[in-house]
Design a protein around this motif. Structure first.
Motif, PDB file in Angstrom:
ATOM      1  N   ASN A  74      -2.435   1.339  -2.736  1.00 46.07           N
ATOM      2  CA  ASN A  74      -1.650   2.293  -1.952  1.00 46.07           C
ATOM      3  C   ASN A  74      -2.523   3.427  -1.417  1.00 46.07           C
ATOM      4  O   ASN A  74      -2.336   3.880  -0.270  1.00 46.07           O
ATOM      5  CB  ASN A  74      -0.520   2.872  -2.800  1.00 46.07           C
ATOM      6  N   TYR A  75      -3.478   3.873  -2.232  1.00 43.84           N
ATOM      7  CA  TYR A  75      -4.362   4.943  -1.766  1.00 43.84           C
ATOM      8  C   TYR A  75      -5.252   4.443  -0.628  1.00 43.84           C
ATOM      9  O   TYR A  75      -5.457   5.154   0.377  1.00 43.84           O
ATOM     10  CB  TYR A  75      -5.228   5.456  -2.912  1.00 43.84           C
ATOM     11  N   TYR A 112      -1.823   1.400  -7.483  1.00 48.47           N
ATOM     12  CA  TYR A 112      -2.230   2.771  -7.147  1.00 48.47           C
ATOM     13  C   TYR A 112      -3.449   2.752  -6.218  1.00 48.47           C
ATOM     14  O   TYR A 112      -3.476   3.450  -5.189  1.00 48.47           O
ATOM     15  CB  TYR A 112      -2.547   3.539  -8.426  1.00 48.47           C
ATOM     16  N   TYR A 139      -5.109  14.401   1.227  1.00 45.52           N
ATOM     17  CA  TYR A 139      -5.502  13.310   0.335  1.00 45.52           C
ATOM     18  C   TYR A 139      -5.236  13.672  -1.126  1.00 45.52           C
ATOM     19  O   TYR A 139      -4.765  12.836  -1.913  1.00 45.52           O
ATOM     20  CB  TYR A 139      -6.982  12.980   0.528  1.00 45.52           C
ATOM     21  N   SER A 140      -5.544  14.913  -1.500  1.00 45.61           N
ATOM     22  CA  SER A 140      -5.314  15.344  -2.888  1.00 45.61           C
ATOM     23  C   SER A 140      -3.829  15.335  -3.223  1.00 45.61           C
ATOM     24  O   SER A 140      -3.424  14.901  -4.312  1.00 45.61           O
ATOM     25  CB  SER A 140      -5.891  16.744  -3.108  1.00 45.61           C
ATOM     26  N   VAL A 152      -1.500  13.478  -1.806  1.00 43.36           N
ATOM     27  CA  VAL A 152      -1.048  12.079  -1.889  1.00 43.36           C
ATOM     28  C   VAL A 152      -1.492  11.450  -3.201  1.00 43.36           C
ATOM     29  O   VAL A 152      -0.726  10.722  -3.857  1.00 43.36           O
ATOM     30  CB  VAL A 152      -1.580  11.289  -0.681  1.00 43.36           C
ATOM     31  N   ARG A 153      -2.755  11.696  -3.602  1.00 39.44           N
ATOM     32  CA  ARG A 153      -3.227  11.151  -4.878  1.00 39.44           C
ATOM     33  C   ARG A 153      -2.388  11.667  -6.038  1.00 39.44           C
ATOM     34  O   ARG A 153      -2.068  10.909  -6.976  1.00 39.44           O
ATOM     35  CB  ARG A 153      -4.702  11.526  -5.091  1.00 39.44           C
ATOM     36  N   PHE A 196      -3.180   4.242   2.445  1.00 38.55           N
ATOM     37  CA  PHE A 196      -2.953   5.564   3.042  1.00 38.55           C
ATOM     38  C   PHE A 196      -4.197   6.036   3.784  1.00 38.55           C
ATOM     39  O   PHE A 196      -4.092   6.589   4.885  1.00 38.55           O
ATOM     40  CB  PHE A 196      -2.580   6.566   1.948  1.00 38.55           C
ATOM     41  N   ASP A 197      -5.375   5.806   3.200  1.00 30.87           N
ATOM     42  CA  ASP A 197      -6.616   6.203   3.859  1.00 30.87           C
ATOM     43  C   ASP A 197      -6.778   5.460   5.183  1.00 30.87           C
ATOM     44  O   ASP A 197      -7.163   6.058   6.210  1.00 30.87           O
ATOM     45  CB  ASP A 197      -7.801   5.910   2.941  1.00 30.87           C
ATOM     46  N   LEU A 210       1.030   9.920  -5.946  1.00 32.94           N
ATOM     47  CA  LEU A 210       0.878   8.528  -6.371  1.00 32.94           C
ATOM     48  C   LEU A 210       0.681   8.435  -7.879  1.00 32.94           C
ATOM     49  O   LEU A 210       1.249   7.557  -8.550  1.00 32.94           O
ATOM     50  CB  LEU A 210      -0.303   7.885  -5.651  1.00 32.94           C
TER      51      LEU A 210
END
Length: 270
Positions: free
Chosen positions: A30-31, A27, A167-168, A170-171, A34-35, A174
């Protein structure tokens, strides 16, 4: 049930903890990926703006026109800023870090460039550089004079808070995917361990039954190759014990019979 807690549950909990650690690491990776991807996408857009403005800056330098007097260059700065709504300001600094010109989203208010950004802009080994903090993304392009000497750098400030909604989302996705994978995998691990280690559980049950003095040959505890083999060894051990006990009883009976005959034998008269 006791065998379940002694064998299955401990093993299942251990696998669950390892699985949770692995999924948590995935997790986070992956975050972060993505960033980095989003920063790369935004940086690519800003690089296009920097390249087009650099061409205009070189044209003004060749003509020998001061930057603040080049109306065409100022218009291009404004158009470049308006092309990306999240761009806060586009600045041009000299080799000493002094502001030569700037266009901002709010007229009359100059955007402040942090010292770390100025240092990165003037000391970077690459012409196109990138600097990011929690709220802003700084992208720029170093400018060079006719003799290849560093004359300054373009600095584009991008507001990252506009991406917080993405971002929120996607989080959240995930996290949902991680939880679903954990629950499904946990159930699979539970049933695999429950079925695959049934033989070991029966062996523990058989050992516990034998050590507690109960019937060790209970059919419910002898299901499986390991438990059946152990039960067979128990049978052989019990048969040997019974045989030894029978032989000892026979020897004891013979010894008692010999003693009784010795006492009953009449004395010889001389």
């Amino acid at each position: 049930m006791r065998a379940f807690f002694e064998v299955h549950l401990r093993l299942v909990i251990t696998v669950w903890v390892i699985l949770m650690s692995v999924l948590g690491l995935l997790y986070l990776m992956n975050y972060m990926k993505f960033d980095s991807l989003m920063s790369g996408v935004v940086s690519s857009k800003l690089d296009v703006i920097s390249s087009s403005l650099d061409t205009s800056i070189k044209r003004v330098e060749r003509l020998g026109i001061p930057y603040h007097s080049a109306d065409n260059l100022i218009d291009q700065f404004n158009q470049a800023r308006e092309r990306e709504p999240n761009v806060i300001a586009i600045s041009l600094i000299d080799s000493g870090g002094n502001m030569l010109m700037q266009t901002t989203s709010e007229q009359g208010d100059l955007a402040t460039i942090p010292e770390e950004v100025v240092r990165r802009a003037l000391t970077s080994n690459e012409e196109k550089w990138l600097y990011s903090d929690n709220n802003q993304l700084f992208s720029g392009l170093q400018t060079f004079g006719g003799f290849g000497n560093l004359t300054g750098s373009l600095v584009i400030q991008y507001d990252k808070t506009a991406l917080y909604g993405v971002y929120s989302t996607v989080r959240l996705h995930l996290l949902e995917a991680t939880v679903v994978i954990f629950l499904v995998t946990s159930l699979v691990v539970f049933f695999v361990v429950r079925v695959g280690f049934r033989d070991i559980a029966n062996l523990f049950k058989l050992i516990h039954s034998y050590s507690s003095g109960n019937n060790p040959l209970d059919e419910s505890a002898t299901k499986g190759a390991m438990s059946e083999s152990f039960a067979k060894q128990i049978r052989q051990s019990e048969d040997m014990k019974a045989q030894v006990a029978s032989e000892l009883e026979q020897l004891q009976a013979l010894a008692n019979h010999g003693k009784s005959q010795t006492r009953e034998k009449p004395e010889v008269v001389k």
